[in-house]
Design a protein around this motif. Structure first.
Motif, short mmCIF file in Angstrom:
data_model
loop_
_atom_site.label_atom_id
_atom_site.label_comp_id
_atom_site.label_asym_id
_atom_site.label_seq_id
_atom_site.Cartn_x
_atom_site.Cartn_y
_atom_site.Cartn_z
N UNK A 1 -13.15 -34.49 -44.19
CA UNK A 1 -11.96 -33.75 -43.77
C UNK A 1 -11.74 -32.52 -44.64
N UNK A 2 -11.96 -32.66 -45.96
CA UNK A 2 -11.84 -31.51 -46.86
C UNK A 2 -12.93 -30.50 -46.53
N UNK A 3 -14.15 -30.99 -46.36
CA UNK A 3 -15.27 -30.11 -46.03
C UNK A 3 -15.02 -29.38 -44.71
N UNK A 4 -14.38 -30.05 -43.79
CA UNK A 4 -14.11 -29.49 -42.47
C UNK A 4 -12.85 -28.65 -42.40
N UNK B 1 -5.08 -35.12 -46.28
CA UNK B 1 -3.90 -35.74 -46.89
C UNK B 1 -3.70 -37.15 -46.36
N UNK B 2 -3.97 -37.34 -45.06
CA UNK B 2 -3.83 -38.68 -44.47
C UNK B 2 -4.77 -39.67 -45.16
N UNK B 3 -6.06 -39.30 -45.29
CA UNK B 3 -7.02 -40.22 -45.91
C UNK B 3 -6.71 -40.40 -47.39
N UNK B 4 -6.21 -39.37 -48.04
CA UNK B 4 -5.78 -39.51 -49.44
C UNK B 4 -4.66 -40.54 -49.54
N UNK B 5 -3.69 -40.45 -48.62
CA UNK B 5 -2.59 -41.41 -48.64
C UNK B 5 -3.08 -42.83 -48.38
N UNK B 6 -4.06 -42.97 -47.48
CA UNK B 6 -4.61 -44.30 -47.20
C UNK B 6 -5.21 -44.91 -48.47
N UNK C 1 -10.83 -40.72 -57.02
CA UNK C 1 -10.57 -39.65 -56.05
C UNK C 1 -10.71 -38.29 -56.73
N UNK C 2 -10.20 -38.18 -57.95
CA UNK C 2 -10.31 -36.93 -58.69
C UNK C 2 -11.75 -36.52 -58.93
N UNK C 3 -12.60 -37.49 -59.25
CA UNK C 3 -14.02 -37.17 -59.46
C UNK C 3 -14.67 -36.68 -58.18
N UNK C 4 -14.28 -37.28 -57.06
CA UNK C 4 -14.84 -36.83 -55.79
C UNK C 4 -14.41 -35.40 -55.48
N UNK C 5 -13.18 -35.06 -55.85
CA UNK C 5 -12.70 -33.69 -55.62
C UNK C 5 -13.50 -32.68 -56.46
N UNK C 6 -13.83 -33.06 -57.68
CA UNK C 6 -14.64 -32.16 -58.52
C UNK C 6 -16.00 -31.91 -57.88
N UNK D 1 -2.12 -31.70 -54.27
CA UNK D 1 -2.26 -30.26 -54.46
C UNK D 1 -3.73 -29.85 -54.45
N UNK D 2 -4.54 -30.59 -55.19
CA UNK D 2 -5.97 -30.26 -55.25
C UNK D 2 -6.63 -30.45 -53.89
N UNK D 3 -6.23 -31.50 -53.18
CA UNK D 3 -6.82 -31.78 -51.87
C UNK D 3 -6.54 -30.65 -50.88
N UNK D 4 -5.29 -30.23 -50.80
CA UNK D 4 -4.93 -29.16 -49.86
C UNK D 4 -5.59 -27.85 -50.27
#
Length: 426
Positions: free
Chosen positions: A251-254, A261-266, A277-282, A321-324
């Motif tokens: 979803x981030x890639x797309x 945000x939905x999958x983050x909340x899940x 999750x933070x490591x995946x964002x990096x 914030x980082x996700x968006x």
């Protein structure tokens, strides 16, 4: 004998294959399992899918449909010795076509290699018909030798419409709740169950306790009450963990911030480690955004460090914030592609470093030509001077291609300007 103290989900367990709601890809007309039953032949199977979607029930009904003896076992407490004794007892009933007993092993992914190996000979010779059930991906949790002797079928979570049908049938048929009149939409209860028929029936049973004078009103108040009993469908060590993080990354890639945000909340709701999750964002910031927005990596790394130092619940804000930011950033995988191509190339290449690029730190090295002819770029205008940096055999070889985003195209123009060839195009 069932009574009102028996859970509704057990009371409503299907008695025949025709009672099963859902799984039409397996049980519908001309579907694989339907064809097996029609022929009277039941091979060994692995049934793969989430909890509560009917794996155990289906196994029992399949054995009954072909007239086989059925043994229900749990991988949690079965020993290899007990398993072999059961196999030997079943051996006298003959091969598959002569009524071999069906041994159903729930949570077969919990079997160790020795336990799985104990099944191989019996399955191959037809002493038993094995039906294994697993919530894990069998490609990873069942050894290849056993997997090759079984047909693997994935059971799907039930749709909201299918779950609504399950609930309606319970209200029509169960002797203890069929007198209850429902006002409102059963689909609201079905939605809470997330594809799990057992959970849906459990929720209906809880809801029926709130019936007033034989009338069950399904409204927001009721849904809020029973929703408090719902646990998230998530296993931090199982398939759901990998499925949800995969959906989050894609979803981030797309560039879909709402889905991200939905999958983050899940994940956060299910108790996922925020640092994971933070490591995946990096990784995302470098792999999927890269040079299109170099600040993404800085922000993701800062987010990870902040999450580790602050923790939940405030870490959710940082991760959001980082996700968006990452989801709405321009995307590029040019450096990801470049390093992968280079790594693949160097597996077959061991070209010597050109002498002028070597560091002549001793007099002997200098005498051998180390560093001779090297041009120091900072001594020239714009800190650049043409020079060969690849090995002789690789001159002209390219691994990195400038992507079509604003920042990389600006870098492309700058490099061309440095080289005095502004019109060059790659």
């Amino acid at each position: 004998m069932t009574n009102q103290h028996t859970p509704l989900a057990e009371r409503m367990r299907p008695k025949t294959l025709s009672d099963v709601i859902g799984q039409t890809h397996l049980l519908g007309d001309d579907a694989p399992i339907a064809r097996m039953i029609a022929s009277g032949h039941l091979p060994s199977l692995i049934l793969h899918g989430e909890a509560g979607i009917g794996k155990t029930t289906l196994a029992r009904l399949l054995a009954h449909a072909v007239g086989r003896e059925f043994h229900l076992l749990s991988a949690l407490d079965l020993t290899v010795k007990e398993l072999r004794e059961l196999i030997e007892r079943g051996a006298g009933t003959g091969g598959l076509d002569f009524g071999a007993p069906v041994i159903f092993i729930d949570e077969i992914h919990r079997f160790n290699k020795a336990q799985q190996d104990a099944l191989l000979g019996a399955v191959e010779s037809g002493k038993i018909t094995l039906i294994g059930a697993t919530t894990e991906n069998p490609s990873f949790s069942v050894n290849n030798a056993l997997l090759s002797r079984c047909q693997v079928y994935r059971l799907n979570p039930l749709t909201t419409d299918e779950l609504t049908a399950v609930l309606q049938r319970a209200l029509n048929q169960d002797p203890f709740i069929r007198h209850i009149q429902v006002q409102g939409e059963l689909g609201k209860i079905a939605t809470l169950a997330s594809g799990d028929a057992r959970k849906a029936l459990n929720l209906l049973e809880i809801a029926c306790q709130n019936a007033n004078n034989g009338t069950l009103t399904i409204d927001d108040t009721l849904i809020k009450t029973i929703a408090q009993t719902v646990l998230p469908r998530y296993d931090r060590a199982g398939d759901m963990h990998y499925d949800v993080i995969s959906a989050f990354i894609k979803s981030v890639r797309g560039s879909d911030p709402d889905a991200a945000i939905y999958w983050l909340a899940r994940m956060l709701h299910a108790g996922e480690d925020p640092a994971f999750i933070g490591r995946r964002l990096v990784i995302l910031a470098s792999e999927d955004i890269g040079l299109a927005n170099p600040n993404a990596l800085l922000l993701a790394d800062t987010a990870l460090r902040s999450v580790q130092s602050i923790g939940m619940p405030e870490a959710r804000i940082i991760l959001a914030q980082a996700t968006v930011y990452l989801a709405t950033s321009p995307k590029s995988n040019s450096t990801y592609t470049a390093i992968n191509e280079a790594l693949a190339f160097v597996q077959q290449d061991n070209s010597p470093v050109p002498l002028h690029l070597r560091n002549g730190v001793t007099e002997l090295m200098k005498a051998q030509g180390y560093g001779a002819g090297y041009i120091y770029p900072h001594d020239y205008p714009n800190h650049y001077h043409p020079q060969q940096y690849l090995p002789d055999a690789l001159v002209g070889k390219r691994f990195y291609d400038f992507a079509d985003n604003q920042k990389e195209q600006a870098s492309f123009a700058f490099i061309n300007w440095l080289k005095g060839n502004m019109n060059e195009s790659r």
